[in-house]
Design a protein around this motif. Sequence first.
Motif, short mmCIF file in Angstrom:
data_model
loop_
_atom_site.label_atom_id
_atom_site.label_comp_id
_atom_site.label_asym_id
_atom_site.label_seq_id
_atom_site.Cartn_x
_atom_site.Cartn_y
_atom_site.Cartn_z
N TYR A 1 -8.63 74.33 57.69
CA TYR A 1 -9.87 75.07 57.30
C TYR A 1 -10.97 74.03 57.72
O TYR A 1 -10.93 72.89 57.68
N PRO A 2 -12.42 74.62 57.70
CA PRO A 2 -13.39 73.88 58.04
C PRO A 2 -13.70 72.93 56.55
O PRO A 2 -13.05 73.67 55.48
N TYR A 3 -14.25 71.86 56.50
CA TYR A 3 -14.26 71.27 54.97
C TYR A 3 -14.86 71.99 54.05
O TYR A 3 -14.42 72.07 52.89
N PHE A 4 -15.88 72.83 54.49
CA PHE A 4 -16.55 73.55 53.46
C PHE A 4 -15.89 74.45 52.75
O PHE A 4 -15.68 74.93 51.44
N ASP A 5 -15.15 75.14 53.64
CA ASP A 5 -14.17 76.32 52.97
C ASP A 5 -13.00 75.99 52.20
O ASP A 5 -12.73 76.49 51.41
N ALA A 6 -12.39 74.75 52.92
CA ALA A 6 -11.39 73.95 51.97
C ALA A 6 -12.04 73.61 50.43
O ALA A 6 -11.06 73.87 49.43
N CYS A 7 -13.05 73.09 50.28
CA CYS A 7 -13.74 72.82 49.01
C CYS A 7 -14.07 74.25 48.43
O CYS A 7 -13.79 74.28 47.12
N PHE A 8 -14.44 75.15 48.88
CA PHE A 8 -14.62 76.35 48.00
C PHE A 8 -13.44 76.89 47.53
O PHE A 8 -13.50 77.33 46.37
N LEU A 9 -12.51 76.94 48.34
CA LEU A 9 -11.20 77.52 48.02
C LEU A 9 -10.64 76.75 46.95
O LEU A 9 -10.08 77.31 45.70
N SER A 10 -10.75 75.52 46.84
CA SER A 10 -10.24 74.50 45.84
C SER A 10 -10.93 74.46 44.63
O SER A 10 -10.44 74.68 43.40
N ALA A 11 -12.20 74.89 44.57
CA ALA A 11 -12.97 74.94 43.44
C ALA A 11 -12.93 76.11 42.71
O ALA A 11 -13.30 76.20 41.44
N LEU A 12 -12.62 77.26 43.28
CA LEU A 12 -12.56 78.59 42.74
C LEU A 12 -11.60 78.62 41.67
O LEU A 12 -11.95 79.22 40.41
N SER A 13 -10.53 77.57 41.64
CA SER A 13 -9.58 77.66 40.43
C SER A 13 -9.84 76.48 39.59
O SER A 13 -9.16 76.51 38.63
N GLN A 14 -10.87 76.06 39.55
CA GLN A 14 -11.40 74.60 38.99
C GLN A 14 -12.62 75.04 37.87
O GLN A 14 -12.89 74.02 37.09
N VAL A 15 -13.28 75.98 38.48
CA VAL A 15 -14.66 76.19 37.61
C VAL A 15 -14.69 77.80 36.98
O VAL A 15 -13.87 78.38 37.59
N GLY A 16 -15.56 78.11 36.27
CA GLY A 16 -15.75 79.40 35.75
C GLY A 16 -16.64 80.28 36.18
O GLY A 16 -16.56 81.43 36.01
N ASP A 17 -17.71 79.92 37.09
CA ASP A 17 -18.60 80.72 37.66
C ASP A 17 -19.27 80.26 38.93
O ASP A 17 -19.02 79.15 39.31
N PHE A 18 -20.14 81.26 39.60
CA PHE A 18 -20.68 80.46 40.75
C PHE A 18 -21.69 79.56 40.63
O PHE A 18 -21.69 78.83 41.70
N ILE A 19 -22.31 79.33 39.71
CA ILE A 19 -23.18 78.20 39.59
C ILE A 19 -22.20 76.86 39.45
O ILE A 19 -22.74 75.90 40.39
N ALA A 20 -21.23 76.88 38.95
CA ALA A 20 -20.41 75.88 38.65
C ALA A 20 -19.87 75.42 40.13
O ALA A 20 -19.66 74.45 40.36
N LEU A 21 -19.42 76.70 40.63
CA LEU A 21 -18.74 76.56 42.16
C LEU A 21 -19.60 75.82 43.01
O LEU A 21 -19.41 75.08 43.91
N GLY A 22 -21.09 76.16 43.24
CA GLY A 22 -21.93 75.55 43.99
C GLY A 22 -21.97 74.23 43.98
O GLY A 22 -21.87 73.47 44.64
N ARG A 23 -22.08 73.61 42.55
CA ARG A 23 -22.06 72.34 42.25
C ARG A 23 -20.65 71.46 42.78
O ARG A 23 -20.71 70.28 43.41
N ALA A 24 -19.62 72.07 42.37
CA ALA A 24 -18.36 71.63 42.59
C ALA A 24 -18.02 71.65 44.26
O ALA A 24 -17.41 70.51 44.78
N VAL A 25 -18.47 72.36 45.06
CA VAL A 25 -18.41 72.45 46.53
C VAL A 25 -19.01 71.36 47.00
O VAL A 25 -18.51 70.76 47.93
#
Length: 261
Positions: free
Chosen positions: A195-219
């Motif tokens: 995966y591109p780095y960003f996509d890998a981080c997006f997929l990983s973060a989805l299972s670790q955070v609760g909403d899109f605001i937290a997802l943006g920070r985690a990615v």
Amino acid sequence: MTRQRAGLRFRICALALGLACGLLTATPSLAAPFESWAAVVVAGDSKGSLGGPTEAFDNARRDIAKAFSGLGLAPAQIVQFSVRPEAERAQRPQKSTVRGIYDSLGAMAPDAAGCLVYFTSHGDPRGVLVNDQILPPAILGAMLDRSCGTKPTVVVISACFSGVFVPALAKPNRMILTAARPDRTSFGCGEADTYPYFDACFLSALSQVGDFIALGRAVGVCVRDREREAGLTPPSEPQVWIGPQLRPLLPLLSFPSAPSR
């Protein structure tokens, strides 16, 4: 009891019953807040950074669509696009074209509560590559205006220089998440990358955070850490923009697999 007091008591009871019924009606939508949303997921290229073939974009497209399904969207609500749709019969993606993306949004958005739009591809300061065309920010903005309109909309652009999309797409009802600043490349688009780095981080973060605001920070944190570990400079610096109308709504749109707080 007087007739007036009896009438008042009846009205209070009726009001209480109405409120209770309203809460019961709202509960399913809070339990699966994305179930009536529509999504398009686009792999805009099939070549790596050196010009050879890569599976990175299609891998990301396939698994991002699966992740959106995990948010509660039915398969019919997620349309996938690939430069090589004939190579994958199971997912049945459509051919990546600007017109096809616009038509799909136009067909699904009127009946949807919100829109999820995800691009993974190469990019340059003019926009994101969709097959052999550059999709400029202004054109994507017009597509979203005419299809999703004022509905809650989350747009993710995983590409080099994708920060150029933020000014054109910024609307009160939108969140925009990009893989890089307007003047920076992103990483992980090579021939051997999964995966591109960003996509890998997006997929990983989805299972670790609760909403899109937290997802943006985690990615953003994940991408920064991966680039530092690999010694890649200058950093891509993913961008996040959230409109004022959407910001208070996003915490209510919690992910089904959100960790307990």
